[in-house]
Design a protein around this motif. Structure first.
Motif, mmCIF file in Angstrom:
data_model
loop_
_atom_site.group_PDB
_atom_site.id
_atom_site.type_symbol
_atom_site.label_atom_id
_atom_site.label_comp_id
_atom_site.label_asym_id
_atom_site.label_seq_id
_atom_site.Cartn_x
_atom_site.Cartn_y
_atom_site.Cartn_z
ATOM 1 N N GLU A 1 0.843 -1.188 0.000
ATOM 2 C CA GLU A 1 0.000 0.000 0.000
ATOM 3 C C GLU A 1 0.879 1.239 0.000
ATOM 4 O O GLU A 1 1.897 1.275 0.685
ATOM 5 C CB GLU A 1 -0.894 0.021 1.240
ATOM 6 C CG GLU A 1 -1.829 -1.161 1.339
ATOM 7 C CD GLU A 1 -2.623 -1.164 2.635
ATOM 8 O OE1 GLU A 1 -2.284 -0.402 3.571
ATOM 9 O OE2 GLU A 1 -3.589 -1.928 2.717
ATOM 10 N N ALA A 2 0.473 2.239 -0.766
ATOM 11 C CA ALA A 2 1.197 3.507 -0.789
ATOM 12 C C ALA A 2 0.198 4.652 -0.674
ATOM 13 O O ALA A 2 -0.889 4.589 -1.248
ATOM 14 C CB ALA A 2 1.998 3.647 -2.080
ATOM 15 N N ILE B 1 1.429 -9.396 -10.533
ATOM 16 C CA ILE B 1 0.941 -8.208 -9.848
ATOM 17 C C ILE B 1 -0.499 -7.936 -10.277
ATOM 18 O O ILE B 1 -0.857 -8.118 -11.443
ATOM 19 C CB ILE B 1 1.841 -6.974 -10.083
ATOM 20 C CG1 ILE B 1 2.014 -6.670 -11.569
ATOM 21 C CG2 ILE B 1 3.186 -7.150 -9.429
ATOM 22 C CD1 ILE B 1 2.807 -5.404 -11.841
ATOM 23 N N TYR B 2 -1.311 -7.548 -9.303
ATOM 24 C CA TYR B 2 -2.720 -7.224 -9.537
ATOM 25 C C TYR B 2 -2.998 -5.890 -8.857
ATOM 26 O O TYR B 2 -2.748 -5.738 -7.652
ATOM 27 C CB TYR B 2 -3.629 -8.313 -8.962
ATOM 28 C CG TYR B 2 -5.097 -8.023 -9.156
ATOM 29 C CD1 TYR B 2 -5.726 -8.325 -10.362
ATOM 30 C CD2 TYR B 2 -5.852 -7.440 -8.138
ATOM 31 C CE1 TYR B 2 -7.068 -8.050 -10.549
ATOM 32 C CE2 TYR B 2 -7.190 -7.163 -8.317
ATOM 33 C CZ TYR B 2 -7.793 -7.470 -9.531
ATOM 34 O OH TYR B 2 -9.127 -7.187 -9.719
ATOM 35 N N MET B 3 -3.481 -4.917 -9.630
ATOM 36 C CA MET B 3 -3.752 -3.585 -9.099
ATOM 37 C C MET B 3 -5.095 -3.585 -8.377
ATOM 38 O O MET B 3 -6.147 -3.720 -8.999
ATOM 39 C CB MET B 3 -3.770 -2.539 -10.219
ATOM 40 C CG MET B 3 -2.447 -2.326 -10.923
ATOM 41 S SD MET B 3 -1.100 -1.792 -9.832
ATOM 42 C CE MET B 3 -1.744 -0.281 -9.152
ATOM 43 N N LYS C 1 -3.899 -0.229 -14.292
ATOM 44 C CA LYS C 1 -4.833 0.489 -13.432
ATOM 45 C C LYS C 1 -5.649 -0.512 -12.634
ATOM 46 O O LYS C 1 -5.552 -1.714 -12.846
ATOM 47 C CB LYS C 1 -5.730 1.405 -14.259
ATOM 48 C CG LYS C 1 -6.578 0.682 -15.273
ATOM 49 C CD LYS C 1 -7.282 1.667 -16.191
ATOM 50 C CE LYS C 1 -8.185 0.982 -17.177
ATOM 51 N NZ LYS C 1 -7.643 -0.144 -17.892
ATOM 52 N N GLN C 2 -6.462 -0.005 -11.717
ATOM 53 C CA GLN C 2 -7.263 -0.867 -10.853
ATOM 54 C C GLN C 2 -7.950 -1.969 -11.656
ATOM 55 O O GLN C 2 -8.580 -1.703 -12.679
ATOM 56 C CB GLN C 2 -8.307 -0.028 -10.123
ATOM 57 C CG GLN C 2 -9.146 -0.820 -9.146
ATOM 58 C CD GLN C 2 -10.074 0.061 -8.344
ATOM 59 O OE1 GLN C 2 -9.784 1.224 -8.089
ATOM 60 N NE2 GLN C 2 -11.202 -0.490 -7.930
ATOM 61 N N ASP D 1 -1.026 8.590 -6.498
ATOM 62 C CA ASP D 1 -0.680 8.913 -5.119
ATOM 63 C C ASP D 1 -1.098 7.801 -4.172
ATOM 64 O O ASP D 1 -0.330 7.426 -3.292
ATOM 65 C CB ASP D 1 -1.302 10.241 -4.688
ATOM 66 C CG ASP D 1 -0.498 11.424 -5.212
ATOM 67 O OD1 ASP D 1 0.705 11.269 -5.471
ATOM 68 O OD2 ASP D 1 -1.091 12.502 -5.363
ATOM 69 N N GLU D 2 -2.305 7.289 -4.336
ATOM 70 C CA GLU D 2 -2.739 6.163 -3.504
ATOM 71 C C GLU D 2 -2.774 4.923 -4.372
ATOM 72 O O GLU D 2 -3.314 4.948 -5.469
ATOM 73 C CB GLU D 2 -4.104 6.433 -2.884
ATOM 74 C CG GLU D 2 -4.043 7.519 -1.829
ATOM 75 C CD GLU D 2 -5.288 7.554 -0.979
ATOM 76 O OE1 GLU D 2 -5.872 6.492 -0.705
ATOM 77 O OE2 GLU D 2 -5.670 8.665 -0.589
ATOM 78 N N MET D 3 -2.184 3.841 -3.859
ATOM 79 C CA MET D 3 -2.070 2.635 -4.661
ATOM 80 C C MET D 3 -1.981 1.430 -3.745
ATOM 81 O O MET D 3 -1.332 1.470 -2.712
ATOM 82 C CB MET D 3 -0.814 2.783 -5.521
ATOM 83 C CG MET D 3 -0.228 1.552 -6.078
ATOM 84 S SD MET D 3 1.298 1.899 -6.955
ATOM 85 C CE MET D 3 2.467 1.762 -5.628
ATOM 86 N N ASP D 4 -2.688 0.361 -4.133
ATOM 87 C CA ASP D 4 -2.588 -0.928 -3.452
ATOM 88 C C ASP D 4 -2.334 -1.984 -4.526
ATOM 89 O O ASP D 4 -3.077 -2.061 -5.505
ATOM 90 C CB ASP D 4 -3.874 -1.298 -2.714
ATOM 91 C CG ASP D 4 -4.213 -0.354 -1.566
ATOM 92 O OD1 ASP D 4 -3.339 0.440 -1.164
ATOM 93 O OD2 ASP D 4 -5.351 -0.418 -1.074
ATOM 94 N N ILE D 5 -1.292 -2.781 -4.338
ATOM 95 C CA ILE D 5 -0.932 -3.826 -5.298
ATOM 96 C C ILE D 5 -0.822 -5.153 -4.569
ATOM 97 O O ILE D 5 -0.154 -5.240 -3.540
ATOM 98 C CB ILE D 5 0.435 -3.533 -5.964
ATOM 99 C CG1 ILE D 5 0.423 -2.205 -6.706
ATOM 100 C CG2 ILE D 5 0.826 -4.659 -6.912
ATOM 101 C CD1 ILE D 5 1.783 -1.825 -7.278
ATOM 102 N N LEU D 6 -1.460 -6.186 -5.115
ATOM 103 C CA LEU D 6 -1.254 -7.548 -4.647
ATOM 104 C C LEU D 6 -0.115 -8.119 -5.471
ATOM 105 O O LEU D 6 -0.164 -8.102 -6.709
ATOM 106 C CB LEU D 6 -2.521 -8.390 -4.846
ATOM 107 C CG LEU D 6 -2.351 -9.901 -4.638
ATOM 108 C CD1 LEU D 6 -1.983 -10.223 -3.195
ATOM 109 C CD2 LEU D 6 -3.609 -10.631 -5.070
ATOM 110 N N GLU D 7 0.936 -8.573 -4.799
ATOM 111 C CA GLU D 7 2.088 -9.176 -5.479
ATOM 112 C C GLU D 7 2.218 -10.625 -5.046
ATOM 113 O O GLU D 7 2.204 -10.918 -3.851
ATOM 114 C CB GLU D 7 3.380 -8.449 -5.113
ATOM 115 C CG GLU D 7 3.432 -7.009 -5.558
ATOM 116 C CD GLU D 7 4.724 -6.356 -5.121
ATOM 117 O OE1 GLU D 7 5.718 -6.455 -5.872
ATOM 118 O OE2 GLU D 7 4.740 -5.766 -4.029
ATOM 119 N N ILE D 8 2.349 -11.502 -6.019
ATOM 120 C CA ILE D 8 2.569 -12.919 -5.746
ATOM 121 C C ILE D 8 3.841 -13.321 -6.465
ATOM 122 O O ILE D 8 4.004 -13.012 -7.646
ATOM 123 C CB ILE D 8 1.382 -13.769 -6.239
ATOM 124 C CG1 ILE D 8 0.109 -13.327 -5.501
ATOM 125 C CG2 ILE D 8 1.660 -15.255 -6.051
ATOM 126 C CD1 ILE D 8 -1.155 -13.938 -6.029
#
Length: 98
Positions: A12-13, A33-35, A53-54, A73-80
Motif C-alpha cells: 500500500e502507498a 501483480i494485480y492492481m 490500473k485498478q 498517489d494512492e495505490m494498493d498492489i497484490l504481489e505474488i
C-alpha cells in the motif's frame, strides 16, 4: 502454508513515486501483480511501456529488466511471487535510455 513455494503480499502507498525506481530485475521464477487500487507505469528493457490500473494484472518473468516510472498517489498492489524468497538486482538502464 506453501513451504516457501509462493509469497503473496499487499503493498500500500499513500504517496506516489517522486522519481522512477530505477532499472532492476527480480531473482525468482515469476512475479504476478494485480492492481487493487490506483495505477502504476512500468517500462521494460525491450521498449514496452505498460500502464496498469485498478483491476489490471500482469505476470513478470524472473530476470526481466524493468523500471517503475510513475504511480498514482494512492495505490494498493497484490504481489505474488514464485518462489517465496526472491531478491532484487539493480542493473544499468538499457542502451540509449536513462
Amino acid at each position: 502454508a506453501t513451504n516457501g513455494r509462493m509469497r503473496a503480499q499487499v503493498t500500500e502507498a499513500k504517496q506516489g513515486l517522486s522519481k522512477p525506481t530505477g532499472w532492476h530485475y527480480h531473482v525468482c521464477e515469476q512475479q504476478f501483480i494485480y492492481m487493487l487500487k490506483g495505477w502504476v507505469d512500468l517500462e521494460f528493457a525491450d521498449g514496452r511501456k505498460v500502464h496498469l490500473k485498478q483491476g489490471d494484472s500482469m505476470m513478470i518473468p524472473g530476470g526481466m529488466h524493468h523500471n517503475e516510472t510513475a504511480t498514482s498517489d494512492e495505490m494498493d498492489i497484490l504481489e505474488i511471487s514464485v518462489p517465496a524468497k526472491f531478491g532484487t538486482v539493480v542493473v544499468d538502464p538499457p542502451v540509449g535510455r536513462g
